[in-house]
Design a protein around this motif. Structure first.
Motif, PDB file in Angstrom:
ATOM      1  N   LEU A 198       0.834  -1.209   0.000  1.00  0.00           N
ATOM      2  CA  LEU A 198       0.000   0.000   0.000  1.00  0.00           C
ATOM      3  C   LEU A 198       0.867   1.258   0.000  1.00  0.00           C
ATOM      4  CD1 LEU A 198      -2.790  -1.098   2.531  1.00  0.00           C
ATOM      5  CD2 LEU A 198      -3.047  -0.820   0.073  1.00  0.00           C
ATOM      6  N   GLN A 199       1.966   1.199   0.783  1.00  0.00           N
ATOM      7  CA  GLN A 199       2.866   2.349   0.865  1.00  0.00           C
ATOM      8  C   GLN A 199       3.523   2.616  -0.499  1.00  0.00           C
ATOM      9  OE1 GLN A 199       2.860   4.187   3.590  1.00  0.00           O
ATOM     10  NE2 GLN A 199       4.158   5.671   2.551  1.00  0.00           N
ATOM     11  N   LYS A 200       3.970   1.544  -1.157  1.00  0.00           N
ATOM     12  CA  LYS A 200       4.618   1.689  -2.463  1.00  0.00           C
ATOM     13  C   LYS A 200       3.644   2.253  -3.500  1.00  0.00           C
ATOM     14  CE  LYS A 200       8.215  -1.824  -1.959  1.00  0.00           C
ATOM     15  NZ  LYS A 200       8.635  -3.189  -2.293  1.00  0.00           N
ATOM     16  N   LEU A 201       2.371   1.773  -3.430  1.00  0.00           N
ATOM     17  CA  LEU A 201       1.367   2.283  -4.376  1.00  0.00           C
ATOM     18  C   LEU A 201       1.104   3.768  -4.132  1.00  0.00           C
ATOM     19  CD1 LEU A 201      -1.211  -0.671  -4.474  1.00  0.00           C
ATOM     20  CD2 LEU A 201       0.101   0.203  -6.409  1.00  0.00           C
ATOM     21  N   LYS A 202       1.145   4.152  -2.868  1.00  0.00           N
ATOM     22  CA  LYS A 202       0.935   5.561  -2.523  1.00  0.00           C
ATOM     23  C   LYS A 202       2.081   6.411  -3.081  1.00  0.00           C
ATOM     24  CE  LYS A 202      -1.157   8.011   1.292  1.00  0.00           C
ATOM     25  NZ  LYS A 202      -1.450   8.009   2.722  1.00  0.00           N
ATOM     26  N   LEU A 203       3.302   5.882  -2.984  1.00  0.00           N
ATOM     27  CA  LEU A 203       4.473   6.599  -3.515  1.00  0.00           C
ATOM     28  C   LEU A 203       4.354   6.763  -5.027  1.00  0.00           C
ATOM     29  CD1 LEU A 203       7.344   4.941  -1.437  1.00  0.00           C
ATOM     30  CD2 LEU A 203       6.570   7.326  -1.307  1.00  0.00           C
ATOM     31  N   THR A 204       3.770   5.752  -5.654  1.00  0.00           N
ATOM     32  CA  THR A 204       3.555   5.818  -7.100  1.00  0.00           C
ATOM     33  C   THR A 204       2.732   7.048  -7.458  1.00  0.00           C
ATOM     34  OG1 THR A 204       3.611   3.428  -7.274  1.00  0.00           O
ATOM     35  CG2 THR A 204       2.544   4.588  -9.073  1.00  0.00           C
ATOM     36  N   VAL A 213       4.899  -1.847  -9.488  1.00  0.00           N
ATOM     37  CA  VAL A 213       3.455  -1.705  -9.226  1.00  0.00           C
ATOM     38  C   VAL A 213       2.775  -3.068  -9.308  1.00  0.00           C
ATOM     39  CG1 VAL A 213       1.300  -0.809 -10.186  1.00  0.00           C
ATOM     40  CG2 VAL A 213       3.256   0.696  -9.916  1.00  0.00           C
ATOM     41  N   GLU A 214       3.184  -3.879 -10.289  1.00  0.00           N
ATOM     42  CA  GLU A 214       2.528  -5.163 -10.490  1.00  0.00           C
ATOM     43  C   GLU A 214       2.678  -6.072  -9.278  1.00  0.00           C
ATOM     44  OE1 GLU A 214       1.588  -8.131 -14.162  1.00  0.00           O
ATOM     45  OE2 GLU A 214       2.949  -6.434 -14.427  1.00  0.00           O
ATOM     46  N   GLY A 215       3.859  -6.085  -8.668  1.00  0.00           N
ATOM     47  CA  GLY A 215       4.082  -6.893  -7.465  1.00  0.00           C
ATOM     48  C   GLY A 215       3.190  -6.427  -6.324  1.00  0.00           C
ATOM     49  N   CYS A 216       3.060  -5.105  -6.198  1.00  0.00           N
ATOM     50  CA  CYS A 216       2.185  -4.544  -5.138  1.00  0.00           C
ATOM     51  C   CYS A 216       0.733  -4.951  -5.370  1.00  0.00           C
ATOM     52  CB  CYS A 216       2.286  -3.011  -5.128  1.00  0.00           C
ATOM     53  SG  CYS A 216       3.917  -2.401  -4.691  1.00  0.00           S
ATOM     54  N   LEU A 217       0.319  -4.915  -6.636  1.00  0.00           N
ATOM     55  CA  LEU A 217      -1.075  -5.283  -6.953  1.00  0.00           C
ATOM     56  C   LEU A 217      -1.314  -6.762  -6.674  1.00  0.00           C
ATOM     57  CD1 LEU A 217      -1.515  -3.319 -10.337  1.00  0.00           C
ATOM     58  CD2 LEU A 217      -2.452  -2.710  -8.101  1.00  0.00           C
ATOM     59  N   ASP A 218      -0.340  -7.616  -6.989  1.00  0.00           N
ATOM     60  CA  ASP A 218      -0.457  -9.053  -6.695  1.00  0.00           C
ATOM     61  C   ASP A 218      -0.618  -9.286  -5.202  1.00  0.00           C
ATOM     62  OD1 ASP A 218      -0.332  -9.888  -9.301  1.00  0.00           O
ATOM     63  OD2 ASP A 218       1.856 -10.142  -9.307  1.00  0.00           O
ATOM     64  N   VAL A 244      -3.515  -3.117 -16.058  1.00  0.00           N
ATOM     65  CA  VAL A 244      -4.871  -2.560 -15.929  1.00  0.00           C
ATOM     66  C   VAL A 244      -5.896  -3.635 -15.518  1.00  0.00           C
ATOM     67  CG1 VAL A 244      -5.453  -2.804 -18.397  1.00  0.00           C
ATOM     68  CG2 VAL A 244      -6.577  -1.056 -17.027  1.00  0.00           C
ATOM     69  N   ALA A 245      -5.728  -4.869 -15.990  1.00  0.00           N
ATOM     70  CA  ALA A 245      -6.684  -5.939 -15.639  1.00  0.00           C
ATOM     71  C   ALA A 245      -6.647  -6.212 -14.134  1.00  0.00           C
ATOM     72  CB  ALA A 245      -6.363  -7.212 -16.414  1.00  0.00           C
ATOM     73  N   LYS A 246      -5.437  -6.170 -13.536  1.00  0.00           N
ATOM     74  CA  LYS A 246      -5.315  -6.408 -12.089  1.00  0.00           C
ATOM     75  C   LYS A 246      -5.940  -5.267 -11.281  1.00  0.00           C
ATOM     76  CE  LYS A 246      -1.337  -9.485 -12.310  1.00  0.00           C
ATOM     77  NZ  LYS A 246       0.070  -9.707 -12.041  1.00  0.00           N
ATOM     78  N   VAL A 247      -5.768  -4.049 -11.763  1.00  0.00           N
ATOM     79  CA  VAL A 247      -6.367  -2.894 -11.067  1.00  0.00           C
ATOM     80  C   VAL A 247      -7.890  -3.030 -11.086  1.00  0.00           C
ATOM     81  CG1 VAL A 247      -6.612  -0.382 -11.044  1.00  0.00           C
ATOM     82  CG2 VAL A 247      -4.419  -1.410 -11.688  1.00  0.00           C
ATOM     83  N   ALA A 248      -8.424  -3.356 -12.262  1.00  0.00           N
ATOM     84  CA  ALA A 248      -9.885  -3.528 -12.376  1.00  0.00           C
ATOM     85  C   ALA A 248     -10.354  -4.676 -11.482  1.00  0.00           C
ATOM     86  CB  ALA A 248     -10.258  -3.805 -13.833  1.00  0.00           C
TER      87      ALA A 248
END
Length: 558
Positions: A8-14, A23-28, A65-69
């Motif tokens: 979550l922290q890494k995604l926020k930094l993004t 980003v993909e690792g964070c989403l996984d 994008v598929a993982k975000v959705a």
């Protein structure tokens, strides 16, 4: 859980520095956490404020994008997350993604939109306004071999079709063709049910009804009925009911009904005739309802009576007199009522014994059956003096009508009972009928009917009361006084909103009751002359002339 916090922290930094490293690792990691504990993880997502990152990650150029959705679809399963998803403006970029070609992106996007807008007509209407319906219909055509995508589209259609504003949009697409094509391929009960759930609300729209007929849905339904009619399996019984109900629904549109009738030569029309003698109650019901729908056109009615459908309906009713199926009784009576509307059919139907068969249901305690029974008899005796005379002297019928005139819990039955009482008098013009109705206590109900909010019922009551007064004033005068007829006539004549025909017939009635000492004395206590003086200047010439005649009669009697 530390991994989740790191992700979550890494995604926020993004979001802060515009980078997309790892980003993909964070989403996984986030998807894994949601799979283990959806509600708790969703709460952490909300608290972390990373939803603001998602609109940028929903770009069609983003590789993940598929993982975000998918994440949005998962968190939106929780009611408390739906408003934050809307507030973060996730809907517009998700709608744009429906134009993507990647099947996984489309599937997860559809899930995300469906979950965010779940149970919210306002948000679903927003999707309709953003044009998702034509896009989804196109997707269904392109990806009809992809089971999960097809189901996603069907679920979306099922939700959107419930909203009235969607129907016009659906009508401008090839939804009928796509659904019928899809239906033809199905062998599984669950898949057929999913398509039925979309077809039912769509088939309420007249344009789509016709499109479905043109697309060949009717042949599919007839085939399904044929396959399931003799089965005892629960799924087959359910499919038979849904298919036959849908067939009847398609007949509710005038154009689709006429197309299927095809001047009495249509295969559907011929098929539903064979349903009437069936031993299956569902088919009997659908057959009778179909006939009732075909009978919404005078030409159709005349043709159907000529080819002997009345006897088929009478045979069907005969099977349901004792402890019968109420829905079948109601449907068969509906069909007979509609068939009895054209003038050419009345005498033929009376000769066929329709009135006698209908009277067998007088003992029914079911208001829907009572209502149709009354309507059928009223249509049959219209301008048929002999039949009106015979029924009007039937004491059991008249007593039942008087009883139903008090059915305050069932306005339809009450109204039809009053109208039939009036019709028996108006069409028979018989002293014996009037005596039967007076002796059974019907007068008070006709006087009350004269105060109805419907002009047609007021008028029917006044004409019947006029005939009672003309034919049997002595017998009826006490009942007319008890029912406060004179007071009601004064009120109708004084009321500026009364229709001209109501004023005219009320004045005819005033003149007629002058033949009764009892009623004349009561009339003389009221300012009728003042009312006549005013009505002599009425804009309607007939009303003005009758006011002059009535005024002169009042002067003579005084």
């Amino acid at each position: 859980m530390d991994n989740l916090n790191d992700a979550l922290q890494k995604l926020k930094l993004t979001a802060a520095d515009g980078t997309s490293d790892n980003v993909e690792g964070c989403l996984d990691c986030l998807l894994q956490a949601l799979a283990q504990n959806n509600a708790e993880t969703s709460l952490k997502v909300q608290e972390s404020g990373i939803l603001q990152v998602f609109p940028r990650l929903l770009s069609p150029h983003c590789s993940c994008v598929a993982k975000v959705a998918n994440i949005i679809a998962e968190i939106a399963k929780n009611e408390f997350m739906r408003n934050p998803c809307v507030d973060t403006a996730l809907i517009p970029p998700l709608v744009q993604l429906l134009n993507n070609r990647d099947q996984e992106v489309l599937l997860q996007t559809g899930r995300a939109l469906g979950n965010i807008c779940y149970d919210s007509h306002a948000l679903q209407a927003q999707l309709i306004n953003m044009g998702v319906i034509p896009t989804l219909v196109q997707l269904l055509g392109i990806h009809s071999q992809h089971t999960a995508l097809t189901e996603m589209c069907l679920v979306a259609f099922g939700n959107l079709a419930e909203i009235e504003s969607s129907k016009e949009q659906f009508a401008s697409t090839k939804i009928a063709d796509e659904l019928v094509k899809l239906f033809k391929k199905q062998t599984e009960h669950e898949k057929k049910e999913m398509i039925f759930e979309v077809l039912a609300p769509l088939a309420e729209h007249d344009v789509i009804k016709l499109q479905l007929v043109d697309a060949g849905l009717v042949d599919c339904l007839l085939e399904l009925v044929q396959e399931t009619v003799d089965s005892n399996k629960e799924d087959d019984i359910s499919e038979l009911k849904t298919a036959s109900d849908l067939m009847v629904l398609l007949l509710l549109g005038d154009e689709s009904m006429q197309k299927l009738f095809d001047a009495g030569k249509g295969s559907v029309f011929q098929k539903v005739l064979s349903w009437l003698p069936s031993n299956n109650h569902q088919l009997q019901l659908a057959g009778a309802l179909a006939i009732a729908n075909f009978a919404r056109n005078d030409g159709n009615c005349i043709h159907m009576v000529e080819i002997g459908i009345v006897q088929k309906l009478l045979d069907l009713l005969d099977r349901h007199v004792e402890e019968g199926n109420v829905t079948v009784q109601h449907a068969a009576l509906s069909a007979l009522r509609n068939l009895a509307i054209p003038v050419l059919n009345k005498a033929k139907m009376l000769s066929a014994g329709v009135a006698e068969q209908v009277l067998k249901f007088l003992k029914s305690e079911m208001p829907p059956v009572q209502f149709k029974l009354l309507g059928t008899l009223r249509m049959l005796i219209d301008a048929q003096a002999e039949a009106a005379d015979k029924l009007g002297k039937n004491i059991k019928l008249v007593e039942r009508l008087v009883e139903w005139c008090d059915a305050k819990d069932h306005a339809g039955v009450m109204g039809e009972s009053n109208r039939l009482l009036s019709a028996l008098i108006r069409h028979s013009k018989s002293k014996d009928v009037v005596k039967t109705i007076v002796q059974s206590g019907g007068v008070k109900h006709l006087v009350t009917m004269a105060t109805s909010e419907h002009v047609i019922m007021q008028n029917e009551a006044l004409v019947a009361l006029g005939l009672i007064a003309a034919l049997e004033l002595g017998t009826a005068e006490q009942d007319l006084e008890n029912a406060k007829l004179v007071e009601i006539l004064h009120k109708l004549l004084s009321d500026d909103t009364s229709a001209p025909e109501i004023k005219y017939n009320s004045m005819i009635m005033v003149c007629t009751i002058m033949g009764s000492d009892l009623l004349r004395k009561e009339a003389q206590t009221m300012p009728f002359k003042d009312v006549m003086s005013k009505l002599r200047r009425h804009e309607n010439k007939l009303v003005a002339q009758q006011a002059l005649v009535t005024e002169q009669r009042l002067i003579i009697e005084s």
